[in-house]
Design a protein around this motif. Sequence first.
Motif, short mmCIF file in Angstrom:
data_model
loop_
_atom_site.label_atom_id
_atom_site.label_comp_id
_atom_site.label_asym_id
_atom_site.label_seq_id
_atom_site.Cartn_x
_atom_site.Cartn_y
_atom_site.Cartn_z
N ASP A 114 -12.34 -2.82 -6.15
CA ASP A 114 -12.39 -4.22 -5.74
C ASP A 114 -12.84 -4.35 -4.30
O ASP A 114 -12.47 -3.56 -3.43
CB ASP A 114 -11.03 -4.88 -5.93
N SER A 115 -13.61 -5.38 -4.01
CA SER A 115 -14.39 -5.47 -2.77
C SER A 115 -13.55 -5.52 -1.51
O SER A 115 -13.98 -5.03 -0.45
CB SER A 115 -15.29 -6.71 -2.83
N LYS A 116 -12.36 -6.14 -1.56
CA LYS A 116 -11.56 -6.30 -0.34
C LYS A 116 -10.63 -5.12 -0.07
O LYS A 116 -10.08 -5.01 1.02
CB LYS A 116 -10.73 -7.59 -0.43
N LEU A 136 0.83 -1.20 0.00
CA LEU A 136 0.00 0.00 0.00
C LEU A 136 0.86 1.25 0.00
O LEU A 136 1.86 1.33 0.72
CB LEU A 136 -0.89 0.00 1.25
N GLN A 137 0.50 2.22 -0.84
CA GLN A 137 1.13 3.53 -0.83
C GLN A 137 0.04 4.60 -0.72
O GLN A 137 -0.84 4.69 -1.58
CB GLN A 137 1.98 3.76 -2.09
N GLN A 173 -6.35 -8.62 -5.61
CA GLN A 173 -7.11 -7.42 -5.97
C GLN A 173 -6.17 -6.23 -5.92
O GLN A 173 -5.13 -6.25 -5.24
CB GLN A 173 -8.28 -7.20 -5.00
N SER A 174 -6.55 -5.15 -6.64
CA SER A 174 -5.69 -3.97 -6.66
C SER A 174 -6.51 -2.73 -6.97
O SER A 174 -7.65 -2.80 -7.45
CB SER A 174 -4.58 -4.12 -7.71
N ALA A 175 -5.90 -1.57 -6.66
CA ALA A 175 -6.49 -0.27 -6.99
C ALA A 175 -5.36 0.75 -7.07
O ALA A 175 -4.37 0.63 -6.34
CB ALA A 175 -7.51 0.14 -5.94
N THR A 176 -5.52 1.74 -7.94
CA THR A 176 -4.48 2.76 -8.09
C THR A 176 -5.12 4.13 -8.30
O THR A 176 -6.22 4.25 -8.83
CB THR A 176 -3.56 2.46 -9.29
N LYS A 229 -2.40 5.90 -3.81
CA LYS A 229 -1.57 5.76 -5.00
C LYS A 229 -1.60 4.34 -5.53
O LYS A 229 -1.74 4.10 -6.74
CB LYS A 229 -0.13 6.16 -4.69
N GLU A 230 -1.50 3.36 -4.63
CA GLU A 230 -1.50 1.96 -5.08
C GLU A 230 -1.87 1.06 -3.92
O GLU A 230 -1.46 1.29 -2.78
CB GLU A 230 -0.11 1.56 -5.61
N ALA A 231 -2.67 0.04 -4.21
CA ALA A 231 -2.98 -0.99 -3.22
C ALA A 231 -2.99 -2.34 -3.93
O ALA A 231 -3.63 -2.48 -4.98
CB ALA A 231 -4.33 -0.72 -2.55
N GLN A 232 -2.28 -3.31 -3.38
CA GLN A 232 -2.25 -4.66 -3.91
C GLN A 232 -2.47 -5.65 -2.77
O GLN A 232 -1.78 -5.58 -1.76
CB GLN A 232 -0.90 -4.98 -4.55
N ILE A 233 -3.44 -6.54 -2.94
CA ILE A 233 -3.59 -7.64 -2.01
C ILE A 233 -2.93 -8.86 -2.63
O ILE A 233 -3.31 -9.32 -3.72
CB ILE A 233 -5.07 -7.92 -1.70
#
Length: 846
Positions: free
Chosen positions: A614-616, A10-11, A549-552, A528-532
């Motif tokens: 993404d849900s999580k 996570l950033q 899952q991810s989000a940016t 900025k960024e999230a990766q599970i």
Amino acid sequence: MQCSSSHINLQLQSLKGLGALEFQFGSTTPTHFKNVAAHSDRGPDGSRITDGVFAPEGHDASDTTYAYLLAHSANDPRSALVIDLGALFTVCGDPRNGCHSGPIIQADNDDVYQLDYSTDGVSWNNFGQFPTCCSSGLRTRPLANRSTPYPNVTARYVRVYAFSGGAHFYVSELQLWDTSSTNPISVGKHAVGPRPYVITDGIFCEGCSADHSEITVVLNHLTGPSPALVIDLRDSQGNPRPICGGPSCGATGSGPLIEADNDDDYGFDYSTDGRNWTTYPGTFLHCCSSGERKRSTQGPNFTASYVRVYALKGGDTFAVSELQFWDTSGKLISVNTPTYGPEPLVTNGEFAPEGHSSTDKSYAFILPPCQKDKGGGGTFSSSVCPTASAQTAAFVIDLTATFLISSLVLQADHANEFRIESSNDAQSWALLATFPTVSGSGLTTRTAEVSGQARYVRVYGTAGSGSYSISELQVFTPQAKSACLYADGANAGENLACGYDGQFLTEVVPTAPAPDSNGRLPVSFFLKEAQIIIVCENAIGQHQAFEFQSATNRNCNDNLAVSQAPVTDYCAGFCATGSTPALMSYAQLPDGQFEFDPNNTNPLSISCDGGTIDSKIPGAVHSVVAGVATGVAQGLYNGLLDYHGAPHTLVPFPPNQPPPNPPPVAVCPASFGEPPPPEPSLDNIAGLEGRATKVGKATNSATLRIRGRFTVEDPLALNQAALTVEALLREVGGANELVQGPAAPDLLLPLSLQPRKGSGPDKGHYTTPPGDKPIVHGRVAPVEGPDAESGLMEFSLDVKGATILSPSRCPAALTTSFRLVGAAGEPVWVHGTGIWRCDGAKLETP
């Protein structure tokens, strides 16, 4: 395939909203107190020349109840006794000027003594000379007679030393008056000397007698550090130096060298701050024939600001004539360095054996009688008693700051009564306690519970058998100040106690002035960024990591619930729990003592722009944001408690000056990453070393390299372990990480890094993604050789293109911390705090 663990990379940036926090402060309950008299004077003690007492005229000059023996080095100001008058005075030079009296001395009759004065203790001017006179023994006289009056002078400091004379130089009293008073201004003032300068004068005298006062310093005949002599080895910037342990360094350097009495063993301790001492493993062993003899010791190199030397065992006399040290380049660094010690007996922290003889001057400081019918009182000028009821001179202790006083412990002669008084200005005195006679014999210990406050404490005898001996006086305080003083702001008016020592029950309630309808604190941030990442194991035991899952690049809002749980076991000073001790007014709240509730997810409070997420991700991000907010609030609270900053590096006692002004209220940094460790980590880094360049000088151009070793209990597949850097150079005593990101004061850390190409089970390489600034590279691997089987690992962290702030004090205590999370999911914490010295735009470990 079976999936066994997961973690999030996570950033976050620009976390906002925490500026609304306030802290309410509850009660403090001290559980143990601090002796603030101990080590309050680095010595040597010169107080007999300002105790107000003249010996009977003609008294034996060698009686140390009254007099000090100066080094037999004529016209040498290094052997001086120095008085600090405490402020600038216009000192009366001659009664012909219309003032009460010019300077008066009582000293050995057949010597001439020089008197100098100074306004700053550095630049000195001639005042005049006290001539020889009279028959034998201690004799009182004014400055040499002359036809014109001695002028009045402006001075804060005066010093006296022998100009010429007989076989020994003794001084028992020096009194001065200002131009408006009939009472001497020197009585009760702090005096020091003669300093043990001969141990660093560079002069050897092989075979000389151990009691030769021009060559040697004779220690109290006690083993251990209580009568130690101290030398200051710091460089010109006040930094510690790397010291050669031997047998050789450079072209000419060697290990530590001593010249001391032949039949004794001597040891030494070293320190970077003058308070915390490490015993060197080498010993100067007895040797050779009689007299002063050279010998050396050897061991590992070490880093020190100060060294103290003392006897371990031996004959009837402990005497040191020279002590020499070289740095690791081979340069002799000890010659003509400042010297101190021994500390005054009354405040050196050393109790005599209970019931020990009250006349043994190795333990007992004998207060001289001040009444004429008790033996005191010179014929030229009567002795000055502290009060009408006093039978002796007073011993005065400067605690270096004003403290609340809660109890006293006195070890003194059992057959005498003593009175202890307090003062804030050393002029007006109030009773703290009286100690009556007690049963038993010799030096006995007695205690008293008191209530008051004091900067100065004095003790004197009031009645008894006549042998007024004191071996130790302890003055205990529950806290350094009744409340911290700090800048106006959100917490103005709160009573945040600056604990000197003790454990406290403290309730901290962060609240928001305008919470949402559910009572939660609104915050916003940029994701900025999230990766599970999920780690799975296939049928043949191989582990693989998958992005689940991810989000940016999302702008997000969240609401944090504030825990109302009270905080317990707040600790500062030496703590009974075994927590890391803080020093005077150097208080911190331990990590994990209050937090924002990371489980407040019903209803889920986080929302982000940019469409479906993404849900999580929201739940994971919410937990991290709560942890980050907890760390920030923790740091802000620590900053309030720690308003004095780290202790000054004087030796070996707190500084004789007021604390610096409090800093402004801390400002929340603009961005954060993952949370700090939930619990404080014990130092487990061995051999921590590092170097930083362009510190405090340029933006995005500094470099840093840190190396060390740590031990893992279980095998760790490094090519499947994420490395999260929690702290690179985090300054102890505040919330500040010195290593900053490209848009300082944006924080770079915490920073999570994945194993890169080329990593293997036994080696991990970690690097920031291409284009990210600054560049951070980490390496972890087992050590080579047999130690590898014990789980010993080595690591390095390299940073390029960063901004590194200057620490608030030098030398600086800086923390490095990271964690490795492997396939098993249980993190390995690696944590260490080292002392870094400042060298211009560089920071370096010793």
